[in-house]
Every structure is written in C-alpha cells, then in structure tokens.
Design a protein around this motif. Sequence first.
Motif, short mmCIF file in Angstrom:
data_model
loop_
_atom_site.label_atom_id
_atom_site.label_comp_id
_atom_site.label_asym_id
_atom_site.label_seq_id
_atom_site.Cartn_x
_atom_site.Cartn_y
_atom_site.Cartn_z
N ILE A 124 51.93 26.40 -6.71
CA ILE A 124 52.60 26.74 -5.46
C ILE A 124 53.13 28.16 -5.53
O ILE A 124 53.77 28.55 -6.51
N VAL A 125 52.88 28.95 -4.49
CA VAL A 125 53.48 30.27 -4.31
C VAL A 125 54.65 30.12 -3.34
O VAL A 125 54.52 29.46 -2.31
N VAL A 126 55.79 30.75 -3.67
CA VAL A 126 56.96 30.74 -2.79
C VAL A 126 57.33 32.19 -2.48
O VAL A 126 57.55 33.00 -3.40
N ILE A 127 57.37 32.52 -1.19
CA ILE A 127 57.74 33.87 -0.74
C ILE A 127 58.77 33.75 0.37
O ILE A 127 59.04 32.66 0.88
N ALA A 159 49.62 37.48 -4.71
CA ALA A 159 49.86 36.04 -4.67
C ALA A 159 48.57 35.27 -4.42
O ALA A 159 48.34 34.20 -4.99
N ALA A 160 47.71 35.81 -3.56
CA ALA A 160 46.42 35.16 -3.30
C ALA A 160 45.56 35.15 -4.56
O ALA A 160 44.86 34.16 -4.83
N ALA A 161 45.61 36.22 -5.35
CA ALA A 161 44.82 36.30 -6.58
C ALA A 161 45.26 35.28 -7.61
O ALA A 161 44.48 34.93 -8.52
N TRP A 162 46.47 34.77 -7.50
CA TRP A 162 46.98 33.73 -8.40
C TRP A 162 46.34 32.37 -8.10
O TRP A 162 46.47 31.44 -8.87
N ALA A 208 47.05 38.38 5.53
CA ALA A 208 45.69 37.85 5.68
C ALA A 208 45.09 37.27 4.40
O ALA A 208 44.55 36.16 4.42
N PRO A 209 45.14 37.95 3.25
CA PRO A 209 44.52 37.36 2.06
C PRO A 209 45.18 36.06 1.62
O PRO A 209 44.52 35.15 1.12
N LEU A 210 46.48 35.95 1.82
CA LEU A 210 47.19 34.74 1.41
C LEU A 210 46.98 33.61 2.42
O LEU A 210 46.96 32.44 2.04
N LEU A 211 46.80 33.94 3.69
CA LEU A 211 46.46 32.92 4.69
C LEU A 211 45.08 32.32 4.40
O LEU A 211 44.83 31.15 4.68
N ARG A 212 44.18 33.13 3.84
CA ARG A 212 42.85 32.62 3.50
C ARG A 212 42.85 31.82 2.20
O ARG A 212 41.94 31.02 1.96
N ALA A 213 43.88 32.02 1.37
CA ALA A 213 43.85 31.45 0.02
C ALA A 213 44.27 29.99 -0.04
O ALA A 213 43.78 29.23 -0.89
N ALA A 214 45.19 29.56 0.84
CA ALA A 214 45.75 28.21 0.71
C ALA A 214 46.42 27.83 2.03
O ALA A 214 46.79 28.70 2.83
N PRO A 215 46.62 26.54 2.26
CA PRO A 215 47.43 26.12 3.41
C PRO A 215 48.89 26.49 3.19
O PRO A 215 49.33 26.66 2.05
N GLY A 433 58.92 15.39 -12.14
CA GLY A 433 60.19 16.11 -12.07
C GLY A 433 60.25 17.37 -12.89
O GLY A 433 61.34 17.91 -13.12
N ALA A 434 59.12 17.89 -13.35
CA ALA A 434 59.10 19.06 -14.23
C ALA A 434 58.19 20.14 -13.67
O ALA A 434 57.04 19.86 -13.29
N TRP A 435 58.68 21.38 -13.65
CA TRP A 435 57.93 22.52 -13.13
C TRP A 435 58.11 23.72 -14.04
O TRP A 435 59.19 23.94 -14.60
N ARG A 436 57.05 24.50 -14.17
CA ARG A 436 57.12 25.81 -14.80
C ARG A 436 57.18 26.86 -13.70
O ARG A 436 56.35 26.86 -12.80
N ILE A 437 58.18 27.73 -13.78
CA ILE A 437 58.43 28.73 -12.75
C ILE A 437 58.15 30.11 -13.34
O ILE A 437 58.54 30.40 -14.47
N GLU A 438 57.49 30.96 -12.55
CA GLU A 438 57.33 32.36 -12.94
C GLU A 438 57.72 33.26 -11.78
O GLU A 438 57.45 32.95 -10.61
N VAL A 439 58.33 34.38 -12.14
CA VAL A 439 58.69 35.40 -11.15
C VAL A 439 57.73 36.57 -11.36
O VAL A 439 57.64 37.11 -12.46
N HIS A 440 57.01 36.93 -10.30
CA HIS A 440 56.00 37.99 -10.37
C HIS A 440 56.47 39.19 -9.58
O HIS A 440 57.10 39.05 -8.53
N ASP A 441 56.13 40.39 -10.05
CA ASP A 441 56.40 41.57 -9.25
C ASP A 441 55.34 41.72 -8.17
O ASP A 441 54.44 40.88 -8.03
N ARG A 442 55.40 42.77 -7.40
CA ARG A 442 54.52 42.94 -6.25
C ARG A 442 53.04 42.98 -6.63
O ARG A 442 52.18 42.65 -5.82
#
Length: 465
Positions: A124-127, A159-162, A208-215, A433-442
């Motif tokens: 999951i990407v969160v922005i 984010a789309a490349a992820w 646009a690239p992120l709209l194409r990448a996932a719902p 109930g377990a998630w790995r979180i990463e913070v990415h730069d631009r």
Amino acid sequence: MPKINAVLLRLLPAALLAGCASVVPAPAVLSAYVVLGEQGGAIARVLSSDTTCPAIEVDGRAQPMQLRAPAATIAQRPTASSATDSKPSAFPVLTCELPLPAGTRSASVAGQRLPLPQAEARRIVVIGDTGCRLKKADNAYQACNDPEQAPFGTVAAAAAAWRPDLVIHVGDYHYRENPCPDGNAGCAGSPWGYGWDAWRADFFLPAAPLLRAAPWVVVRGNHETCVRGGQGWWRFLDPRPLAPGRDCNRAADDQLGNYSEPYAVPLAPDTQLLVVDTAATTWRGLKPGDLGFERYRDAYAKVAALAQRTPYNLLTNHHPVLGFGADLDKHGQRYLQLGDKGLQDSFGAVNPLLLPANVQALLSGHVHLWQQISYSSPHPTQFVTGFSGTAEALVPLPDDPLAVQPAPGAVIDAFSAWVDGFGFMTMERDGPGAWRIEVHDRHGAVRNRCTLTGRQSRCETAQIR
C-alpha cells in the motif's frame, strides 16, 4: 504494374489512417482510473472531452459507461475566497463511470488497461496534501512551475514504480484557488479556481502514473469542502453516487454536500480500512447542537459498528485526531497545533478514548509533514502523511515530543517525524495485525523504516534529516 507516384506512396499511409479515424474516432479520454467504495467495490472512472461516454471493455466484452456528471459551467457561488478572487467553475469534461463486478479479471478504456483490486492489499502507498498552494488570503504562492518546489509529479512516479496493490490518498488534492500575482515566475500561467483546468494541473496530470498503477481509496480533505474544491470532489473522486444536492453547486445545499457516511474497504480476511469523511471539522472545536458535532458523533457510531467486522482495522481520515504540528504566531513564537479538537469533542462524547479498541492505526494528513506516534495509553498509532506535494511545514517540532499530549490522556511512548521533506509512505503486510512501514523521499529512496504490530509502532530513526 503501373508506376505509382512517389509522393502518393508517402501520403498513402497518412490518408488511410485519416480515413480510419473518420470512421472510428479515438475516444477523447483525459484520465481513466479506479476508485474503491463500500465493501471494496471497484468503480471505473473516465474523464472525457467527447460528447458521449466511451465504451469500456470488461473481461473482453465492450459495454457503455454511465454518465456521472455532464460538462457544465457552474455559476459562481460563495467560496473560501473573496468574490473578486473567485469565478464560475468550468467543467468542459464528462465524468463517466461503471461499477466493476467482483471478480473482474480485466478492464480497459481506449486501449488503457485499468488497475484492479487484489484479493489482499499487501503493498500500500499512502500519500496526502499533494496540490500546489495558490492562496491570496495567506499570501502563499508555491512555485507550481518548479518540480523541485512542487514535486507531486515526481512523488507519484516514484510511488508508481514501487508497484503498489493500493493507493490511499488522505486528502487535500486541490490547492490552486487564486490567480498567481503578476511578475511571479514561480507560478506564472497556472490555472486557478475550482474548475477542471485547476483540478487537472493540480491532480490529474501529476498523478497520472500512480492512477495507472493501482486502484485508489480517496479520502476527503478540508480543501474539498463545498466552499473550496467540493464540486470537483463530487464529480471526479468520491466513490458514492452523485445525488442531487450533494454536488456543492449551491451554497444552500452545503449541509448535505459537506458530509458523507463512513465505509469499509477490505484489505485481507482479518483486516479492513475504515474511510471517514471529516473534511468539515474545525480545530476550534465543536459543541452539542453544532451540525458537525452531531454528524461526527454519528460517524463514530457507524465506524464502531463497521469495526466489529474484523479484528484489525486501519482508519483513514484527513485531520489527525492524535497527531500534532507546529507553527509561529504573529510574534514569531512557536505554538503547537494539537490533534483536531472538533473530532476530539464529537468522538470523545461517545468514547473518551476517541477510537474503537480494535482500530490499530490512523492514517491522516492535513499537517504538512510525515509523522509516527505510538502511545502507552490505550490509543492507536497515528501516522501523518501530509508531505506529498504542497508547501511543507517548516517550524521544528519540540525537542521532547514525548512530553506532548495531542489529546487528553494520550501518552506518547515512541515518536518519529520528518519536517521539510517531500515523499510517500508504504505499508507491507507482514501477518495478522503486522505491517512493515517505509518512508520514501520524492525519488523513492527509503529514509526511515518502521513496524506496526497491533497498536504499537516503532521506527529506526526518530528524526529524518
């Protein structure tokens, strides 16, 4: 065989193509994407400059799309801007849609394949807070023409490349409210107002690239209330049917258009995402009898009922209930912006702990930074991801954030933040109930790593620099 003039040979392919185009015109598709609604139902959306909605191909079978909103210019209404700094909202585009049946294997429009939901959303990407700020009242004019200073397009591409399974946008898509001042090269020529041209520049082109990448799961922010970008919100993004009076076109209907019901999106058999529209809350607080107080108290009751369906719940809304930021007063002194008081008042009237016990974490925006807060008191972790494009918060947070109480009785035991940095957050499911979180730069580089287990979270770095 007679000789054919060489010029005719060169012109023949173009002539054939022109002839084909006159028989089967290419659909004027400006954007095609998928939003998720109640129970994770996928809705295909298309924005078109044509006079009719295009066909959509679902599992190899073409079928017509439904018209959600026609092209129109909406008469000027009262907005957050002064009357002289606002104008009618022009939408010279059709919004078309079609709910996709569960189990759909493929869908495409005009040759563009649409992203479909996975059985489990494991990546999951969160922005959040992505638009370019042009606001006369604050004398705030972000350099929309400079991708270094307005980097949402760069963030979206990284984010789309992820390769996410799902994108969650925690609100505030539209920021170009007022015209760029004469002589300001940073935003010169930017569209402004609440119509399609500003929405396209602020959101649909860079995303646009992120709209194409996932719902996408789309969360409504305060920039999408009826006095701001609400007309575009209801036309383009909200997953619910567009009912009369909910379109923000008339100020008399704002009590209807500013609120909507919570819903749940399944992420896995044991986990769901609770989506809550808190766009019209206020940091000043709410009291019994206020419309917002009653609406958000009712929203809490509905969220609590939805949360009973699964043992683990993530809740996403725009305003952090348990996060905080910092700003300067008119004397240049730092003050803290604590968790949203309107929601604390209304939710707290039902539950003094503010959230149901099986809500693990909150995903919010509004404060223009990235933040993680875990509590020793019985509160869920708060993540803030308001760092994906709009002008960043610059005031440093306190040196001792553990001493801050974002809400009454909320005791912080772990904290991490990134002030003055643009990027996106990712979540990878690591078990129940377990998630790995990463913070990415631009650009997608990882700047911090965290874990979320139950309601507790920990990060490797306390302060990203």
